[in-house]
Enzyme design. Structure first.
Site, PDB file in Angstrom:
ATOM      1  N   ASP A  12      18.547  13.609  78.831  1.00 14.99           N
ATOM      2  CA  ASP A  12      17.917  14.850  79.664  1.00 14.99           C
ATOM      3  C   ASP A  12      17.639  14.615  80.811  1.00 14.99           C
ATOM      4  OD1 ASP A  12      17.333  18.209  79.983  1.00 14.99           O
ATOM      5  OD2 ASP A  12      15.606  17.647  79.219  1.00 14.99           O
ATOM      6  N   ASP A  14      16.597  17.366  83.777  1.00 10.68           N
ATOM      7  CA  ASP A  14      14.953  18.283  84.321  1.00 10.68           C
ATOM      8  C   ASP A  14      13.887  17.908  83.421  1.00 10.68           C
ATOM      9  OD1 ASP A  14      16.108  19.676  86.334  1.00 10.68           O
ATOM     10  OD2 ASP A  14      17.150  21.184  85.048  1.00 10.68           O
ATOM     11  N   ARG A 125      29.613  30.239  83.815  1.00 11.88           N
ATOM     12  CA  ARG A 125      29.879  28.905  84.027  1.00 11.88           C
ATOM     13  C   ARG A 125      31.350  28.604  83.333  1.00 11.88           C
ATOM     14  NH1 ARG A 125      23.793  26.217  83.312  1.00 11.88           N
ATOM     15  NH2 ARG A 125      23.065  27.441  85.373  1.00 11.88           N
ATOM     16  N   SER A 181      15.510  30.185  83.660  1.00  9.31           N
ATOM     17  CA  SER A 181      16.417  31.061  82.287  1.00  9.31           C
ATOM     18  C   SER A 181      16.710  31.335  81.384  1.00  9.31           C
ATOM     19  CB  SER A 181      17.892  30.690  84.003  1.00  9.31           C
ATOM     20  OG  SER A 181      17.935  28.993  83.754  1.00  9.31           O
ATOM     21  N   ASP A 210      12.564  16.831  77.165  1.00  3.10           N
ATOM     22  CA  ASP A 210      10.824  17.320  76.892  1.00  3.10           C
ATOM     23  C   ASP A 210      11.401  18.446  76.530  1.00  3.10           C
ATOM     24  OD1 ASP A 210      12.739  18.198  79.416  1.00  3.10           O
ATOM     25  OD2 ASP A 210      10.558  18.900  80.080  1.00  3.10           O
ATOM     26  N   ASP A 224      18.629  15.863  65.701  1.00  2.00           N
ATOM     27  CA  ASP A 224      19.899  15.576  64.373  1.00  2.00           C
ATOM     28  C   ASP A 224      19.379  14.218  64.167  1.00  2.00           C
ATOM     29  OD1 ASP A 224      22.817  17.070  65.409  1.00  2.00           O
ATOM     30  OD2 ASP A 224      23.215  14.413  64.977  1.00  2.00           O
ATOM     31  N   THR A 227      20.392  10.926  66.300  1.00  2.00           N
ATOM     32  CA  THR A 227      19.985  10.212  67.105  1.00  2.00           C
ATOM     33  C   THR A 227      18.190  10.088  66.658  1.00  2.00           C
ATOM     34  OG1 THR A 227      19.001  12.572  67.306  1.00  2.00           O
ATOM     35  CG2 THR A 227      21.060  11.834  69.118  1.00  2.00           C
TER      36      THR A 227
HETATM   37  O1  M1P Z   1      16.981  21.916  82.387  1.00  2.00           O
HETATM   38  C1  M1P Z   1      18.244  22.339  82.076  1.00  2.00           C
HETATM   39  C2  M1P Z   1      18.762  23.874  82.221  1.00  2.00           C
HETATM   40  O2  M1P Z   1      18.729  23.687  84.144  1.00  2.00           O
HETATM   41  C3  M1P Z   1      18.237  24.978  84.875  1.00  2.00           C
HETATM   42  O3  M1P Z   1      16.955  25.836  84.615  1.00  2.00           O
HETATM   43  P1  M1P Z   1      16.449  26.673  85.177  1.00  2.00           P
HETATM   44  O4  M1P Z   1      16.835  26.092  86.353  1.00  2.00           O
HETATM   45  O5  M1P Z   1      15.672  27.562  84.190  1.00  2.00           O
HETATM   46  O6  M1P Z   1      14.797  25.533  84.913  1.00  2.00           O
HETATM   47  C4  M1P Z   1      19.626  25.672  84.264  1.00  2.00           C
HETATM   48  O7  M1P Z   1      20.758  24.808  84.689  1.00  2.00           O
HETATM   49  C5  M1P Z   1      19.897  25.629  82.734  1.00  2.00           C
HETATM   50  O8  M1P Z   1      20.901  26.114  82.824  1.00  2.00           O
HETATM   51  C6  M1P Z   1      19.628  24.247  82.183  1.00  2.00           C
HETATM   52  O9  M1P Z   1      20.088  24.986  81.109  1.00  2.00           O
END
Ligand code: M1P
Length: 249
Positions: A12, A14, A125, A181, A210, A224, A227
């Protein structure tokens, strides 16, 4: 453990390779490309779209070095920097349903009071719609303030529940995106979607993320059966867990 090249490590982005919406550190990037890649195949699985992912990997030249790049949960898929496949939520759900979702979301957001509201509340998107009560154009300080507010008030959780109730007769999922979001996508288009492309090619697929708790966008792929899931708490923790797994420095 399987021979090293038959191992795939999926990450992942973020909160796992970067701080939320920030750029990856040069040190971690160097570790992944020069220490991990000779030992295992590496891939990215993000809820974000391709432009945001490229920004966070600090350019296309870095992004292209990953064996697999799965954007929008893998529904938009790049291999060796070539676009292999991209699905459309519009074809799946149709204009009328999507407009109802957008209209409901805009109506709901117009009634809530937040510490700040900026622009870009709905981002359309290829494979998902991202709904953002504060607005995606908020600055970092406003984002941080919303994160605290949301943790105290459950703003997004209540919003997700309202969307789920209103659209229970559709095949759409509503899940917390990253920090500010909500992601809207068809059932099954969560991060497990990407596994169909790699499932037969590796003897072990490890996933590092995370947001592995129920309602988080790493939950399904982490749990899953295809994995081996690793829950991480930060990019530093990801590095430590990879070092331990592959027995490398
Ligand atoms: O971590 C993935 C997410 O990153 C963004 O989230 P946010 O801006 O809320 O921190 C978005 O691009 C979201 O679609 C995505 O899942």
């Amino acid at each position: 453990m399987a021979s090293k090249k038959s191992i795939l490590l999926l990450f992942d982005v973020d909160g796992t390779l970067t701080k939320p919406r920030q750029v990856i550190s040069a040190e971690l990037l160097n570790f992944l490309l020069n220490t991990v890649k000779p030992a295992a195949s590496i891939g990215l699985v993000s809820g974000s779209d391709y432009p945001k992912l490229v920004e966070q990997l600090n350019g296309e030249e870095n992004t292209n070095q990953f064996d697999y790049v799965f954007c929008e949960n893998g529904v938009v898929f790049y291999k060796n920097s070539e676009l292999m496949k991209s699905e459309s939520i519009l074809s799946f759900a149709g204009e009328s349903t999507l407009q109802s979702v957008i209209n409901f979301a805009l109506g709901y957001m117009s009634k809530i009071q937040l510490p700040a509201k900026r622009g870009n509340f709905v981002e359309f998107r290829s494979s998902m719609i991202n709904i953002c009560p504060i607005g995606r154009s908020c600055c970092q300080a406003e984002r941080d303030e919303f994160v605290k507010f949301d943790a105290q008030n459950g703003t997004r959780k209540k919003f997700v529940e309202a969307l789920q109730k209103e659209f229970s007769d559709t095949k759409l999922c509503f899940a917390l995106g990253g920090q500010i979001s909500i992601d809207v996508y068809p059932e099954g288009w969560d991060k497990t979607y990407c596994l169909q492309y790699v499932d037969n090619d590796f003897s072990e697929i490890h996933f590092f993320g995370d947001k592995t708790m129920q309602g988080g966008n790493d939950y399904e792929i982490y749990n899953d059966s295809r994995t081996i899931g690793h829950k991480v708490t930060s990019p530093e923790d990801t590095k430590r867990q990879v070092q331990e797994l592959l027995n490398i420095e």
